[in-house]
Design an enzyme around this catalytic site. Structure first.
Site, PDB file in Angstrom:
ATOM      1  N   HIS A 195      87.441  -6.447  43.728  1.00  0.00           N
ATOM      2  CA  HIS A 195      88.703  -5.727  43.571  1.00  0.00           C
ATOM      3  C   HIS A 195      89.815  -6.647  43.054  1.00  0.00           C
ATOM      4  O   HIS A 195      89.750  -7.876  43.142  1.00  0.00           O
ATOM      5  CB  HIS A 195      89.131  -5.119  44.904  1.00  0.00           C
ATOM      6  CG  HIS A 195      89.338  -6.143  45.981  1.00  0.00           C
ATOM      7  ND1 HIS A 195      90.488  -6.882  46.099  1.00  0.00           N
ATOM      8  CD2 HIS A 195      88.523  -6.559  46.980  1.00  0.00           C
ATOM      9  CE1 HIS A 195      90.382  -7.714  47.122  1.00  0.00           C
ATOM     10  NE2 HIS A 195      89.207  -7.543  47.679  1.00  0.00           N
ATOM     11  N   GLU A 205      83.781  -3.860  52.555  1.00  0.00           N
ATOM     12  CA  GLU A 205      84.093  -5.224  52.966  1.00  0.00           C
ATOM     13  C   GLU A 205      83.405  -5.572  54.288  1.00  0.00           C
ATOM     14  O   GLU A 205      83.115  -4.678  55.096  1.00  0.00           O
ATOM     15  CB  GLU A 205      85.619  -5.348  53.120  1.00  0.00           C
ATOM     16  CG  GLU A 205      86.124  -6.663  53.705  1.00  0.00           C
ATOM     17  CD  GLU A 205      85.849  -7.836  52.802  1.00  0.00           C
ATOM     18  OE1 GLU A 205      84.658  -8.222  52.709  1.00  0.00           O
ATOM     19  OE2 GLU A 205      86.805  -8.359  52.210  1.00  0.00           O
TER      20      GLU A 205
END
Length: 333
Positions: A18, A109
Site C-alpha cells: 500500500h 496486515e
C-alpha cells in the site's frame, strides 16, 4: 491440475505494498485509530496512482495484440482499498481489460494487537528482536508464522481458481491474465517465502518493501515463476536475497526446476536430499556452543538495538513493517 492448467496460469503475479499511510508518518495514530481504519496520506495516494500507471504500462507494452486481462486481489484494510482505487485510475480507459476485483481478508496486515500503547512500544519490539521476527507473537495479535498459515490457505484457493479457469472470463478465447495483489509488507514477504519455499532464516533477512513498491513474479522460459524475469539481480540483493535464493530464481527463469542436479529430477526445494545436510551442518553446534552463540547474539542485539539519527530521535534497526515502527515510512537501512 487440469491438462491445460499451465496455459491457464497468469503470466504475472504482481505484489504491491500500500501507499504511505497516516501510521507510517505518525505511529501515534495507532493509539486511538484501529489499524484497519488507518488512511492513506496525500503522498500515499499519489504513490498509488503512479504505481498503477507503471503497472498498466508494463502489462500493455509486453502484451501481444493488446490481449491482456487484470484481476485484482486486495486486503480489506482502508489503506489497501484506497491504494487500489488510485491504482485503478490508470485503467480508466482500459476497463474492458479488468475482469475482477476480490476483497481477500487472508492477505490482510499482520495483526499487532488492538490499540497500541506508546509506553509499551520499546519493550515489545526489543523482545521481538531477541525472540525472532518470524515466530514472535504480538500480545493479542499474530506472529509472521500465523500470517504464513493464512497465506497458505489463500494460495490453495488461488490455485483452485486458476485450475477452474475462473480468472479468465473471455469464454473460449485464452488471453494473458495478470494477477495484482494489493497487500502489506509482512504479508508480501510471507507470500514470497511460501511460494518459493524460503527458510525462516532467509525470511528474517528480507528487507520490507517500501510504500507502493512492487514484486513481479513472471513466467520464465520453462513456465515457472521467477523474480528475475522483470527485476535485476541487484534489486534482489537489495531486498535481502542471498546467493542461493538468487540462483534459484535464475533456474526458474531459464528452465524447468526439475532438472537441477546432473539432469536428475529432484524435489523443488533447493536444499533437498543430501544438499540439506551439506548446507545445514555448517550451523550445527553442541549445546554449549549454542548457548555461547545465543549469548553473543543477545549482547550484539542490545548494542545495536537503537541508533540515533540527526534529529536525536531513536530509530530501531528493524526490517519489518509494523504499527510500532517509530517515525519512519520504511525500515532504516
Amino acid at each position: 491440475m487440469a491438462e491445460d492448467g499451465r496455459s491457464r496460469r497468469p503470466r504475472r503475479i504482481i505484489l504491491i505494498r500500500h501507499g504511505e499511510s497516516e501510521g507510517n508518518v505518525d505511529s501515534k495514530k495507532y493509539c486511538d485509530i484501529a489499524d484497519p481504519r488507518i488512511r492513506l496520506t496525500e503522498a500515499g495516494a499519489q504513490q498509488a496512482k503512479q504505481c498503477g500507471e507503471k503497472i498498466q504500462d508494463m502489462i500493455r507494452k509486453e502484451s501481444i495484440n493488446d490481449e491482456w486481462l487484470v484481476y485484482f486481489y486486495v486486503s480489506p484494510y482502508n489503506r489497501t482499498l484506497c491504494t487500489l482505487k488510485e491504482i485503478g485510475r490508470a485503467f480508466e480507459n482500459e476497463k474492458k481489460h479488468i475482469i475482477g476485483v476480490r476483497e481477500e481478508p487472508r492477505i490482510r496486515e499482520q495483526d499487532f494487537g488492538n490499540f497500541q500503547e506508546m509506553h509499551k512500544i520499546t519493550a515489545v519490539k526489543k523482545e521481538r528482536q531477541r525472540f525472532g521476527r518470524f515466530f514472535y507473537r504480538f500480545p493479542e495479535g499474530e506472529s509472521a508464522a500465523d500470517v504464513f498459515d493464512r497465506v497458505t490457505s489463500f494460495l490453495e484457493s488461488l490455485w483452485r481458481d486458476i485450475d477452474m479457469n475462473r480468472l479468465n472470463t473471455s469464454g473460449t478465447k485464452q488471453q494473458e491474465v495478470n494477477l495484482v495483489i494489493v497487500s502489506h509488507g509482512v504479508t508480501m514477504r510471507v507470500f514470497l517465502m511460501r511460494w518459493f519455499k524460503w527458510t525462516v532464516e532467509q525470511f528474517e533477512n528480507l528487507r520490507n518493501p517500501k510504500n507502493c513498491e512492487i514484486r513481479v513474479m513472471q513466467q520464465g522460459e520453462g513456465g515457472e515463476y521467477s523474480l528475475l524475469v522483470h527485476h535485476t539481480r541487484e534489486e534482489l540483493e537489495e531486498w535481502g536475497l542471498n546467493d542461493d535464493m538468487i540462483k534459484d530464481q535464475e533456474r526458474r527463469k531459464y528452465g524447468k526446476r526439475e532438472r537441477w542436479i546432473n539432469d536428475e529430477c529432484v524435489d523443488h526445494w533447493p536444499w533437498s536430499g543430501f544438499q540439506f545436510f551439506d548446507t545445514y551442518k555448517e550451523t550445527v553446534c553442541t549445546n554449549k556452543e549454542l548457548e555461547q552463540r545465543e549469548e553473543e547474539k543477545m549482547t550484539k542485539d542490545e548494542e545495536c538495538y537503537f541508533m540515533v539519527n540527526g534529529n536525536g530521535h531513536d530509530i530501531e534497526l528493524d526490517n519489518s513493517e509494523t504499527p510500532l515502527d517509530v517515525g519512519s515510512t520504511h525500515p532504516v537501512e
